[in-house]
Write a protein that holds these residues in place. Structure first.
Motif, short mmCIF file in Angstrom:
data_model
loop_
_atom_site.label_atom_id
_atom_site.label_comp_id
_atom_site.label_asym_id
_atom_site.label_seq_id
_atom_site.Cartn_x
_atom_site.Cartn_y
_atom_site.Cartn_z
N UNK A 30 0.52 -1.09 -0.27
CA UNK A 30 -0.17 0.28 0.73
C UNK A 30 0.92 0.91 -0.13
N UNK A 31 2.00 1.21 1.05
CA UNK A 31 2.98 2.29 0.77
C UNK A 31 3.06 2.13 -0.23
N UNK A 32 3.65 1.67 -1.17
CA UNK A 32 4.24 2.16 -2.70
C UNK A 32 3.31 2.68 -3.44
N UNK A 33 2.14 2.88 -3.16
CA UNK A 33 1.32 3.79 -4.02
C UNK A 33 1.75 5.17 -4.07
N UNK A 34 2.57 5.44 -2.41
CA UNK A 34 2.25 7.07 -2.39
C UNK A 34 3.65 6.92 -2.41
N UNK A 35 4.17 6.46 -2.51
CA UNK A 35 5.55 6.97 -3.87
C UNK A 35 6.01 8.10 -4.49
N UNK A 36 4.97 8.13 -5.23
CA UNK A 36 5.13 9.33 -6.19
C UNK A 36 4.06 10.37 -5.50
N UNK A 37 3.20 10.77 -4.62
CA UNK A 37 3.31 11.84 -4.82
C UNK A 37 3.72 12.40 -2.96
N UNK A 38 4.23 11.77 -2.81
CA UNK A 38 5.49 12.24 -0.86
C UNK A 38 6.72 11.82 -0.95
N UNK A 39 7.11 11.05 -1.80
CA UNK A 39 8.19 10.62 -1.77
C UNK A 39 8.09 9.46 -0.89
N UNK A 43 6.90 9.01 3.41
CA UNK A 43 5.97 8.11 3.60
C UNK A 43 6.43 6.63 4.83
N UNK A 44 7.97 7.46 4.46
CA UNK A 44 8.46 6.69 5.71
C UNK A 44 7.72 7.36 7.43
N UNK A 45 8.07 8.65 7.27
CA UNK A 45 7.30 9.94 8.32
C UNK A 45 6.47 9.18 9.00
N UNK A 46 5.27 8.85 7.97
CA UNK A 46 4.13 8.52 8.54
C UNK A 46 3.75 7.27 8.98
N UNK A 47 5.21 6.38 8.54
CA UNK A 47 4.74 5.03 9.48
C UNK A 47 5.50 4.87 10.52
N UNK A 199 7.41 18.37 2.83
CA UNK A 199 6.65 19.98 2.96
C UNK A 199 5.34 19.48 3.81
N UNK A 200 4.37 20.23 3.11
CA UNK A 200 3.36 20.57 3.76
C UNK A 200 2.43 19.73 3.22
N UNK A 201 2.66 18.72 2.43
CA UNK A 201 1.87 18.12 1.06
C UNK A 201 1.49 16.96 2.51
N UNK A 202 2.80 16.34 3.50
CA UNK A 202 2.02 15.72 4.38
C UNK A 202 1.05 16.28 5.00
N UNK A 203 -0.14 17.37 5.31
CA UNK A 203 -0.94 17.18 5.57
C UNK A 203 -2.16 17.50 4.99
N UNK A 204 -2.21 16.66 4.08
CA UNK A 204 -3.76 16.51 2.51
C UNK A 204 -3.78 15.28 3.38
N UNK A 205 -5.70 15.02 4.17
CA UNK A 205 -6.44 15.00 4.71
C UNK A 205 -6.78 13.68 4.27
N UNK A 206 -6.36 12.77 2.34
CA UNK A 206 -6.02 11.15 2.39
C UNK A 206 -4.87 10.97 2.39
N UNK A 207 -3.43 11.66 2.15
CA UNK A 207 -2.41 11.18 2.61
C UNK A 207 -2.38 10.87 4.04
N UNK A 208 -3.55 11.56 4.68
CA UNK A 208 -2.97 11.34 6.00
C UNK A 208 -4.09 9.85 6.71
N UNK A 209 -4.55 9.88 6.34
CA UNK A 209 -5.52 8.75 6.12
C UNK A 209 -4.90 7.50 5.48
N UNK A 210 -4.28 7.60 4.70
CA UNK A 210 -3.55 6.27 4.58
C UNK A 210 -2.55 6.17 4.48
N UNK A 211 -1.58 7.44 5.55
CA UNK A 211 -0.30 6.80 6.12
C UNK A 211 -0.99 6.42 7.10
N UNK A 212 -2.20 6.67 7.84
CA UNK A 212 -2.47 6.06 8.78
C UNK A 212 -2.75 4.82 8.91
N UNK A 213 -3.62 3.95 7.78
CA UNK A 213 -3.23 2.74 7.30
C UNK A 213 -1.79 1.67 7.15
#
Length: 282
Positions: A30-39, A43-47, A199-213
Motif C-alpha cells: 500500500x505504501x508504494x502507491x504513495x511514493x510518487x505523491x509524497x516521496x 511515507x516513512x515519516x507517516x509510518x 513539506x506541507x503535502x504531508x498534511x493532505x487529509x487523504x494522504x494522512x488517512x492512507x498514512x494511518x493505515x
C-alpha cells in the motif's frame, strides 16, 4: 512451565510472527502507491511518526521509567527501526518488493548463523544463501535490477540484524512499552527528514488517512506482535522464521502492485522459504 504450555507459547509466538509478516508486507504494498505523491521520506515519516503517536497513547510507556541501560538499548533499537524503514522503502521504490525483502533477509540469516548450534541450521542457511544468490543482479534474468535499490536493501539487512539483537534486549520489558519507546526514538529523526522532503503535502487529509493505515499495518501492529514473539523465541528461531518474509512480500507485490517475478526468482524465494521451514522443524 509444562511441556504443553511451552509448546503452546511457542505456537502462539509463531502465529504472532506470521501475522506480523502478513501485515507488514501488505502495508508495504500500500505504501508504494504513495511514493510518487509524497516521496519515500514522506511515507516513512507517516509510518514511523503516526505509529509512535498511536503506541504512546495506547501503552503510555512513561508510567514505567527506563533505567540508563534500558534507555540506551531503546535508543539504538528505535534508531535501527527508523533507518531500516527508510532504507527498505528506498529499495521498494527501485526494485520489486519480493526481491528487496529477499536481500534484506540476509540480516536475520546472519544472526542465525552466529547463534546456531545444530548442523541442520547451517544446512538451512546454506539453502537460503543459494536462494539469495539467484536473486542478486548478476544473472541474465535479473540483470535489469537497479544496483542502487539492491544496495539499499543490503543496508536494510544490516539494520534488520541489529533490530533482532537490540529487540531481544528490550523485549524483557513490557512488549508494548518497549516498542512505543522505540518508535518514539525512531520518529525523532525520521519525521523531520520526511517533513523536509515532502513539506506541507504531508498534511493532505487523504494522504494522512492512507498514512494511518500504513502505520498500523506496517509498524504498530507487526512490531508489537514481533516483540511478543521475541519474548518466547530465541534470536536464532526468530531470525530463521523471518526468512519466509520474501515469499509474502512477493505475493503482496504481485497481488497489490502487479509485480510479476521470473521463474528463477520464484524458485530462489522458495529456496529461502524452505530454509525457514527446515530450521523451524522440531
Amino acid at each position: 512451565m509444562t511441556d504443553d504450555k511451552k509448546h503452546g507459547s511457542a505456537l502462539l509466538a509463531g502465529l504472532a510472527l506470521l501475522t506480523s509478516q502478513l501485515s507488514i508486507n501488505v502495508g508495504a504494498a500500500v505504501a508504494k502507491h504513495l511514493f510518487p505523491l509524497i516521496g519515500v521520506e514522506g511515507v516513512t515519516a507517516y509510518r514511523v511518526g503516526i505509529s509512535a503517536v498511536l503506541m504512546m497513547l495506547v501503552f503510555r510507556p512513561w508510567r514505567t521509567p527506563l533505567t540508563w541501560k534500558q534507555g540506551c538499548n531503546v535508543a539504538i533499537y528505535g534508531s535501527v527501526i527508523g533507518l531500516m524503514n527508510l532504507l527498505i522503502y528506498r529499495s521498494f521504490s527501485l526494485i520489486p518488493l519480493g526481491i528487496a525483502v529477499a536481500i534484506e533477509v540476509a540480516g536475520p540469516l546472519t544472526v542465525a548463523v552466529l547463534s546456531s548450534r545444530r548442523p541442520r541450521d547451517f544446512a538451512a542457511v546454506c539453502l537460503a544463501v543459494v536462494g539469495l544468490y539467484f536473486l542478486l543482479p548478476i544473472h541474465g534474468e535479473v540483470g535489469q535490477l537497479d544496483p542502487v535499490g539492491v544496495m539499499y536493501a543490503a543496508g536494510a539487512a544490516v539494520c534488520w540484524a541489529l533490530y533482532i539483537v537490540f529487540g531481544k534486549r528490550v523485549s524483557a520489558m513490557h512488549g508494548g512499552q518497549s516498542v512505543a519507546w522505540g518508535m518514539l526514538a525512531a520518529s525523532m529523526f525520521i519525521v523531520p527528514i520526511g517533513a523536509w522532503y515532502a513539506g506541507a503535502t504531508l498534511l493532505t487529509p487523504t494522504y494522512l488517512l492512507i498514512g494511518l493505515v500504513i502505520a498500523v499495518m506496517s509498524s504498530a501492529l507487526p512490531y508489537t506482535l514481533e516483540m511478543v514473539s521475541m519474548r518466547t523465541l530465541s534470536s536464532r528461531t526468530f531470525s530463521m522464521f523471518s526468512s519466509g518474509a520474501p515469499a509474502l512480500s512477493a505475493l503482496a507485490g504481485m497481488v497489490v502492485l502487479g509485480e510479476h517475478l521470473t521463474l528463477t526468482q520464484w524458485l530462489a524465494i522458495s529456496s529461502i522459504v524452505l530454509a525457514s521451514a527446515l530450521t523451524s522443524l522440531r
